[in-house]
Write a protein that holds these residues in place. Sequence first.
Motif, mmCIF file in Angstrom:
data_model
loop_
_atom_site.group_PDB
_atom_site.id
_atom_site.type_symbol
_atom_site.label_atom_id
_atom_site.label_comp_id
_atom_site.label_asym_id
_atom_site.label_seq_id
_atom_site.Cartn_x
_atom_site.Cartn_y
_atom_site.Cartn_z
ATOM 1 N N TYR A 2 -13.536 -10.323 94.361
ATOM 2 C CA TYR A 2 -14.418 -9.985 93.253
ATOM 3 C C TYR A 2 -15.844 -9.954 93.783
ATOM 4 O O TYR A 2 -16.104 -10.251 94.942
ATOM 5 C CB TYR A 2 -14.248 -10.936 92.071
ATOM 6 C CG TYR A 2 -14.429 -12.404 92.381
ATOM 7 C CD1 TYR A 2 -15.680 -12.985 92.351
ATOM 8 C CD2 TYR A 2 -13.340 -13.208 92.708
ATOM 9 C CE1 TYR A 2 -15.858 -14.326 92.645
ATOM 10 C CE2 TYR A 2 -13.503 -14.557 92.986
ATOM 11 C CZ TYR A 2 -14.757 -15.108 92.952
ATOM 12 O OH TYR A 2 -14.925 -16.432 93.238
ATOM 13 N N GLU A 42 -11.714 0.169 96.876
ATOM 14 C CA GLU A 42 -11.450 -0.415 95.563
ATOM 15 C C GLU A 42 -9.956 -0.672 95.430
ATOM 16 O O GLU A 42 -9.141 0.106 95.910
ATOM 17 C CB GLU A 42 -11.935 0.524 94.463
ATOM 18 C CG GLU A 42 -13.432 0.692 94.459
ATOM 19 C CD GLU A 42 -13.928 1.636 93.369
ATOM 20 O OE1 GLU A 42 -13.107 2.136 92.564
ATOM 21 O OE2 GLU A 42 -15.133 1.882 93.329
ATOM 22 N N ASP A 80 -9.087 -2.971 88.762
ATOM 23 C CA ASP A 80 -9.848 -3.853 87.877
ATOM 24 C C ASP A 80 -8.947 -4.984 87.405
ATOM 25 O O ASP A 80 -7.727 -4.836 87.353
ATOM 26 C CB ASP A 80 -10.326 -3.092 86.630
ATOM 27 C CG ASP A 80 -11.383 -2.055 86.945
ATOM 28 O OD1 ASP A 80 -12.140 -2.251 87.895
ATOM 29 O OD2 ASP A 80 -11.438 -1.044 86.226
ATOM 30 N N THR A 81 -9.571 -6.087 87.049
ATOM 31 C CA THR A 81 -8.840 -7.189 86.443
ATOM 32 C C THR A 81 -9.791 -7.927 85.511
ATOM 33 O O THR A 81 -10.998 -7.762 85.589
ATOM 34 C CB THR A 81 -8.268 -8.153 87.503
ATOM 35 O OG1 THR A 81 -7.342 -9.044 86.877
ATOM 36 C CG2 THR A 81 -9.361 -8.949 88.191
ATOM 37 N N SER A 141 -14.525 -7.879 82.894
ATOM 38 C CA SER A 141 -13.747 -6.901 83.631
ATOM 39 C C SER A 141 -14.395 -6.793 85.008
ATOM 40 O O SER A 141 -15.585 -6.530 85.122
ATOM 41 C CB SER A 141 -13.772 -5.546 82.926
ATOM 42 O OG SER A 141 -13.061 -4.607 83.686
ATOM 43 N N VAL A 142 -13.613 -7.030 86.042
ATOM 44 C CA VAL A 142 -14.145 -7.121 87.395
ATOM 45 C C VAL A 142 -13.439 -6.100 88.291
ATOM 46 O O VAL A 142 -12.209 -5.995 88.284
ATOM 47 C CB VAL A 142 -13.925 -8.548 87.952
ATOM 48 C CG1 VAL A 142 -14.361 -8.653 89.397
ATOM 49 C CG2 VAL A 142 -14.645 -9.570 87.095
ATOM 50 N N LEU A 143 -14.230 -5.359 89.050
ATOM 51 C CA LEU A 143 -13.695 -4.435 90.043
ATOM 52 C C LEU A 143 -13.376 -5.222 91.305
ATOM 53 O O LEU A 143 -14.241 -5.904 91.849
ATOM 54 C CB LEU A 143 -14.718 -3.336 90.362
ATOM 55 C CG LEU A 143 -14.332 -2.353 91.452
ATOM 56 C CD1 LEU A 143 -13.114 -1.525 91.046
ATOM 57 C CD2 LEU A 143 -15.502 -1.441 91.777
#
Length: 181
Positions: free
Chosen positions: A39, A63, A66-67, A142-144
């Motif tokens: 993250y 990438e 997302d999570t 929401s994290v890439l």
Amino acid sequence: MGNQLLSEEKNELLPTQQNPEKIVLVSTHESCLIWGKFYEEQIQYAQTVLSELFPELLYSLEESGDTIMFWLHIPPFPNKEAANREINKLRNLGIVSFRVKDETQWKNAISLGMFYDQNDALKQLRETEKKGIANAGIEDRSVLLKNIVIHNPTRMIKEQMQKLVEQFDDTQLVQGKCERY
């Protein structure tokens, strides 16, 4: 005209093949190590460590989706000095922390951790409150996620990377194939 042919369609010169029997086809894929999933703050730290341990190492970032993560933090302070006073207070309590720098809306907020599991975040929040920090909270974000891809690693790099990965919670190192540069 020497070693060049005239293209009938475009009326331009094209090089002729010199020794076509020496042409070697190269696979479009190569061996690589894929280290992830990081993250936002974690990837910055991993890149710093990589550049210190392996200054000549070439790698790329990719990438990996997302999570939703749960961010334990203390809301933004009005200025850097107030945030630094809080950081000193946290360190005196044995809490490792850092200020979130890259988001203007969160400037001078203090991050106490990112968690994949909400229960882990709640457990840490309770521990923080027991130490006397009453203004911390949890926000889902929401994290890439990103991977670090190391192309054609040597055996030494593979061995040293395995040791390094153990220092980063919730990350893993896998050997795979990736597109050639």
